[in-house]
Write an enzyme that holds these catalytic residues in place. Structure first.
Site, mmCIF file in Angstrom:
data_model
loop_
_atom_site.group_PDB
_atom_site.id
_atom_site.type_symbol
_atom_site.label_atom_id
_atom_site.label_comp_id
_atom_site.label_asym_id
_atom_site.label_seq_id
_atom_site.Cartn_x
_atom_site.Cartn_y
_atom_site.Cartn_z
ATOM 1 N N CYS A 110 1.009 -1.078 -0.403
ATOM 2 C CA CYS A 110 -0.322 -0.187 0.015
ATOM 3 C C CYS A 110 1.365 1.056 0.473
ATOM 4 O O CYS A 110 0.160 2.439 -0.533
ATOM 5 C CB CYS A 110 -0.688 0.147 0.640
ATOM 6 S SG CYS A 110 -2.159 -1.809 1.098
ATOM 7 N N HIS A 244 -3.781 6.851 2.735
ATOM 8 C CA HIS A 244 -4.537 5.708 2.338
ATOM 9 C C HIS A 244 -5.443 5.323 2.963
ATOM 10 O O HIS A 244 -5.957 5.691 4.335
ATOM 11 C CB HIS A 244 -3.575 4.404 2.898
ATOM 12 C CG HIS A 244 -3.549 3.426 2.728
ATOM 13 N ND1 HIS A 244 -3.822 2.267 0.993
ATOM 14 C CD2 HIS A 244 -4.047 1.988 3.096
ATOM 15 C CE1 HIS A 244 -4.211 1.669 1.223
ATOM 16 N NE2 HIS A 244 -3.703 0.737 2.372
ATOM 17 N N ASN A 274 -10.153 -0.317 0.097
ATOM 18 C CA ASN A 274 -8.850 -0.145 -0.290
ATOM 19 C C ASN A 274 -8.344 -0.934 -1.611
ATOM 20 O O ASN A 274 -8.551 -2.092 -2.278
ATOM 21 C CB ASN A 274 -8.386 -1.117 1.057
ATOM 22 C CG ASN A 274 -6.694 -1.150 1.313
ATOM 23 O OD1 ASN A 274 -6.483 -0.735 0.680
ATOM 24 N ND2 ASN A 274 -6.388 -1.535 2.200
#
Length: 319
Positions: A110, A244, A274
């Site tokens: 990520c 994020h 996500n």
């Protein structure tokens, strides 16, 4: 002299899957998912490949930057898995766009966009390259266990891209790793070797949810404090916060620490879930195209991911 962002682009998978859709195939509900994560829908690949999503995002970024493919001197793609383990997703994008330049993938999960930006900063600062294409792409739907309701509801598919050129837009960047191969991990393709004696593992993403949450909260704040100090800025000078998109509770906690109002904290987690390495790049492109950012605005981007990697940067926007 570091870089400025000349243009951005993104591409989501076409199929939109809501929490209610998931409740028809597993024991879950919109309330259960949304109250815990902030997610109400995500985009899931059907016909799309990694190459397709990444190339479409890259084309949009080149168009936005008014940069021709032949001007790109390097392609860096952040992804956990391309369509093939070789060649790389970056090479596939370069072929699709007719870019003849060094192209390679990086895997920081990520935090991939932050790691790619850090590499690009070094290249441009040294004078080696003047224009770099950074692409982030993930097909999380192909990496998760669809029998595990605790994890499969979290993720979505998409790609984002940014064209970087010489300039003073990057005010500070910091990347880090607190090594852990167990908190989040996914097994790889093992092949068919008759000599392999290791036990077979299910090739899906595994997460220790509570441990990841605790890591995320502490690490995001540490990265934010570090990058603000490097930039010589106070948190009150940040115009927009692009975190994020992992969990709305983590995002809101970090925003509160920064003292930013809801209008300054940018999210798309409700619609996209996500998307790992591509979460921030899609978010950046979405609000860029909305005209949210004005010349001189200071953006703070921060991410954390498997490994356990993390990173943050402060960018002064050039409209």
């Amino acid at each position: 002299m570091s870089f400025v962002i000349l243009g951005t682009g993104s591409r989501l998978a076409d199929k939109r899957v809501t929490n209610d859709d998931l409740s028809e195939i597993m024991e879950t509900s919109d309330e259960w998912i949304s109250t815990r994560t902030g997610i109400r829908a995500r985009h899931v690949s059907t016909y799309e490949t990694v190459e397709f999503l990444a190339s479409e995002a890259a084309k949009a970024a080149l168009d936005g930057a008014k940069v021709k493919p032949e001007e790109i001197e390097c392609v860096i793609c952040a992804t956990m898995r391309g369509d093939t383990f070789t060649p790389s997703a970056a090479c596939a994008v370069a072929e699709k766009l007719n870019i003849h330049a060094p192209a390679y993938d990086i895997n920081a999960a990520c935090s991939g966009m932050m790691y790619a930006f850090d590499i690009a900063d070094s290249y441009i600062r040294s004078g080696k390259y003047k224009k770099i294409l950074v692409v982030t792409v993930e097909q999380m739907s192909k990496l998760i266990d669809w029998q595990d309701r605790a994890s499969c509801v979290l993720f979505g598919d998409g790609a984002g891209a940014a064209v970087l050129g010489e300039g003073d837009g990057l005010k500070a960047i910091h990347i880090s790793c607190a090594p852990s191969t167990t908190m989040i991990h996914g097994e790889n393709f093992v092949g068919t070797s008759i000599y392999n004696t290791l036990p077979e593992q299910k090739p899906v993403l595994h997460m220790q949810g509570q441990e990841v949450y605790k890591f995320a909260v502490s690490t995001m704040m540490a990265e934010i404090d570090c990058v603000l100090e490097k930039a010589g800025l106070d948190k009150t000078e940040i115009d927009y916060f692009l975190p994020h998109q992992a969990n709305i509770r983590i995002i809101e906690g970090a925003a509160k620490r920064l003292g930013l109002g809801h209008d300054k904290v940018l999210t798309n987690i409700a619609e996209c879930g996500n998307m790992s390495a591509t979460s921030i790049s899609v978010l950046l492109d979405e609000f860029n195209r909305k005209g949210t950012f004005k010349n001189g605005d200071k953006l703070l981007l921060v991410a954390f991911g498997a490994g356990m990697t993390s990173g943050a940067c402060v960018i002064r926007w050039k409209a």
